[in-house]
Design a protein around this motif. Structure first.
Motif, PDB file in Angstrom:
ATOM      1  N   VAL A 262       0.823  -1.217   0.000  1.00  0.00           N
ATOM      2  CA  VAL A 262       0.000   0.000   0.000  1.00  0.00           C
ATOM      3  C   VAL A 262       0.857   1.266   0.000  1.00  0.00           C
ATOM      4  O   VAL A 262       0.733   2.102  -0.911  1.00  0.00           O
ATOM      5  N   PRO A 263       1.748   1.475   0.990  1.00  0.00           N
ATOM      6  CA  PRO A 263       2.559   2.697   0.926  1.00  0.00           C
ATOM      7  C   PRO A 263       3.526   2.723  -0.253  1.00  0.00           C
ATOM      8  O   PRO A 263       3.867   3.801  -0.747  1.00  0.00           O
ATOM      9  N   SER A 264       3.948   1.541  -0.710  1.00  0.00           N
ATOM     10  CA  SER A 264       4.877   1.519  -1.845  1.00  0.00           C
ATOM     11  C   SER A 264       4.210   2.038  -3.114  1.00  0.00           C
ATOM     12  O   SER A 264       4.810   2.809  -3.875  1.00  0.00           O
ATOM     13  N   LEU A 265       2.964   1.610  -3.341  1.00  0.00           N
ATOM     14  CA  LEU A 265       2.268   1.988  -4.572  1.00  0.00           C
ATOM     15  C   LEU A 265       1.620   3.363  -4.482  1.00  0.00           C
ATOM     16  O   LEU A 265       1.535   4.076  -5.487  1.00  0.00           O
ATOM     17  N   THR A 266       1.144   3.734  -3.296  1.00  0.00           N
ATOM     18  CA  THR A 266       0.398   4.992  -3.178  1.00  0.00           C
ATOM     19  C   THR A 266       1.232   6.155  -2.647  1.00  0.00           C
ATOM     20  O   THR A 266       0.821   7.309  -2.792  1.00  0.00           O
ATOM     21  N   MET A 267       2.391   5.875  -2.031  1.00  0.00           N
ATOM     22  CA  MET A 267       3.219   6.949  -1.482  1.00  0.00           C
ATOM     23  C   MET A 267       4.637   6.931  -2.041  1.00  0.00           C
ATOM     24  O   MET A 267       5.123   7.931  -2.569  1.00  0.00           O
ATOM     25  N   PHE A 268       5.310   5.786  -1.906  1.00  0.00           N
ATOM     26  CA  PHE A 268       6.723   5.720  -2.273  1.00  0.00           C
ATOM     27  C   PHE A 268       6.927   5.976  -3.767  1.00  0.00           C
ATOM     28  O   PHE A 268       7.710   6.855  -4.154  1.00  0.00           O
ATOM     29  N   ILE A 292      -1.435  11.964  -8.787  1.00  0.00           N
ATOM     30  CA  ILE A 292      -0.616  11.827  -7.580  1.00  0.00           C
ATOM     31  C   ILE A 292      -1.452  12.107  -6.334  1.00  0.00           C
ATOM     32  O   ILE A 292      -1.342  11.404  -5.321  1.00  0.00           O
ATOM     33  N   GLY A 293      -2.301  13.130  -6.402  1.00  0.00           N
ATOM     34  CA  GLY A 293      -3.144  13.450  -5.253  1.00  0.00           C
ATOM     35  C   GLY A 293      -4.085  12.316  -4.890  1.00  0.00           C
ATOM     36  O   GLY A 293      -4.322  12.043  -3.710  1.00  0.00           O
ATOM     37  N   LEU A 294      -4.630  11.633  -5.900  1.00  0.00           N
ATOM     38  CA  LEU A 294      -5.520  10.501  -5.629  1.00  0.00           C
ATOM     39  C   LEU A 294      -4.754   9.361  -4.968  1.00  0.00           C
ATOM     40  O   LEU A 294      -5.254   8.738  -4.024  1.00  0.00           O
ATOM     41  N   CYS A 295      -3.554   9.094  -5.451  1.00  0.00           N
ATOM     42  CA  CYS A 295      -2.727   8.044  -4.830  1.00  0.00           C
ATOM     43  C   CYS A 295      -2.471   8.369  -3.361  1.00  0.00           C
ATOM     44  O   CYS A 295      -2.596   7.500  -2.487  1.00  0.00           O
ATOM     45  N   TYR A 296      -2.118   9.621  -3.092  1.00  0.00           N
ATOM     46  CA  TYR A 296      -1.843  10.023  -1.714  1.00  0.00           C
ATOM     47  C   TYR A 296      -3.087   9.896  -0.834  1.00  0.00           C
ATOM     48  O   TYR A 296      -3.005   9.481   0.323  1.00  0.00           O
ATOM     49  N   SER A 297      -4.240  10.270  -1.365  1.00  0.00           N
ATOM     50  CA  SER A 297      -5.458  10.243  -0.550  1.00  0.00           C
ATOM     51  C   SER A 297      -5.903   8.820  -0.240  1.00  0.00           C
ATOM     52  O   SER A 297      -6.547   8.576   0.787  1.00  0.00           O
ATOM     53  N   LEU A 298      -5.573   7.870  -1.117  1.00  0.00           N
ATOM     54  CA  LEU A 298      -5.971   6.481  -0.889  1.00  0.00           C
ATOM     55  C   LEU A 298      -5.089   5.789   0.148  1.00  0.00           C
ATOM     56  O   LEU A 298      -5.513   4.804   0.764  1.00  0.00           O
ATOM     57  N   TYR A 299      -3.885   6.303   0.347  1.00  0.00           N
ATOM     58  CA  TYR A 299      -2.952   5.645   1.271  1.00  0.00           C
ATOM     59  C   TYR A 299      -3.509   5.508   2.688  1.00  0.00           C
ATOM     60  O   TYR A 299      -3.550   4.396   3.234  1.00  0.00           O
TER      61      TYR A 299
END
Length: 347
Positions: A262-268, A292-299
């Motif tokens: 999860v953090p690898s795909l949505t944050m890292f 990018i914002g959507l990835c961050y919000s899903l984390y």
């Protein structure tokens, strides 16, 4: 009173500028993330067995940073844009100052060292399986203090370097380059900008402040890889521990691998891409501003789900909570039905 009125007006104008879909998505993700993190925290505090040890402190730290990150994301409503070889981030929410965006980046960056700590903890526990004294020391509450110190150091480092990347209102050249591809930012002064090249020359200030942020993420990834190799070697190649203990460590390790996704795909991955890609001279990739914002919000929404479902104690605890609520609903329905029957007999 005046401050409350300004906040109310800001909230009203903010919602008025958003579409109904944007309002539902932005506030819905925040509400669900807050709910999921609260439930996961409750399960960790109340359902952790003694065998979990100090690992629960790492999980609590992860969920607390998730909650803070989700809150800052809701307040800032960030836009993270990569166009024409440079990266720009700014807020369109209640708080849109550059320092708020710096805090947003710092709260998100905490996932990197925390994830490395998870792997380091598992590697040390596996290595110390035959050393009860050292294992007991490692499971003491000193680990909680070490985690807190790490978070403070990482957050302070990220805040310092990230804030140096804020756009200088007096830098007309960089502002003109940004406005050329982001005309909507013509009147905006509060933003974080990574523009590493100007007229074909490296921007030393940007490199000096962006590369340390990339180094933090990269070093965390290196620690994760080394610890994963050490754990795999101990559990699958040269294991000398009992079958039951080895199976327990294997389950925890597999859960950690899933949790890492999860953090690898949505944050890292988005963060490393946003920081490193502008430094590639041939980078011309343009991403939609919402990616990018959507990835961050899903984390912060997905992370507590993975933690709860991957660890058996919390999974069982969640099922018990759901059954309690179901039982309450059944009892209420039966009570209402009996009341209706009683009133019918009276009539």
């Amino acid at each position: 009173m005046a401050h409350c009125r300004r906040l109310h007006n800001s909230l009203f104008e903010n919602f008025k500028a958003m579409s109904w879909l944007g309002i539902v998505t932005h506030n819905g993700i925040f509400a669900v993330a807050l709910l999921f993190n609260s439930v996961a925290l409750y399960l960790i505090v109340t359902r952790s067995r003694k065998e979990i040890g100090s690992y629960k402190y790492l999980l609590i730290a992860f969920l607390c940073t998730d909650t803070v990150f989700s809150l800052v994301h809701w307040l800032c409503r960030p836009v993270l844009s990569f166009r024409d070889g440079f990266f720009v981030s700014y807020g369109e929410g209640l708080v849109d100052a550059a320092f708020a965006m710096t805090l947003y980046g710092a709260s998100g960056s905490l996932s990197f060292p925390l994830l490395a700590c998870h792997f380091l903890y598992r590697a040390l526990v596996v290595s110390m399986s035959k050393r009860p004294a050292l294992q007991q020391l490692f499971r003491s509450k000193l680990l909680a203090a070490a985690i807190a110190a790490l978070l403070v150091m990482d957050g302070a480092t990220w805040i310092f370097f990230n804030y140096q990347l804020r756009l200088d209102p007096n830098d007309a050249a960089i502002r003109a380059k940004i406005v050329a591809t982001h005309p909507e930012l013509k009147n905006r002064t509060e933003m974080i900008a990574i523009v590493p090249f100007m007229d074909g020359k490296l921007n030393a200030k940007v490199a000096r402040n962006a590369l340390p942020l990339l180094a933090i993420a990269t070093s965390s990834f290196v620690i994760i890889v080394l610890c994963a190799w050490r754990i795999t070697n101990a559990l699958y190649v040269r294991s000398s521990m009992s079958v039951a203990l080895r199976n327990m460590h294997r389950r925890m390790f597999l859960a950690l691998i899933v949790q890492m996704l999860v953090p690898s795909l949505t944050m890292f991955a988005p963060s490393v891409t946003a920081i490193s890609l502008p430094f590639l001279p041939m980078a011309s990739l343009d991403l939609p501003d919402w990616v990018i914002g959507l990835c961050y919000s899903l984390y912060p929404l997905l992370d507590p789900i993975v933690i709860t479902l991957c660890i058996r104690d919390y999974r069982v605890g969640l099922l018990q909570l759901l059954r309690i609520r179901r039982t309450i609903k059944v009892l209420v329905a039966q009570s209402i039905s009996s009341d209706h029957r009683a009133s019918g007999h009276e009539q």
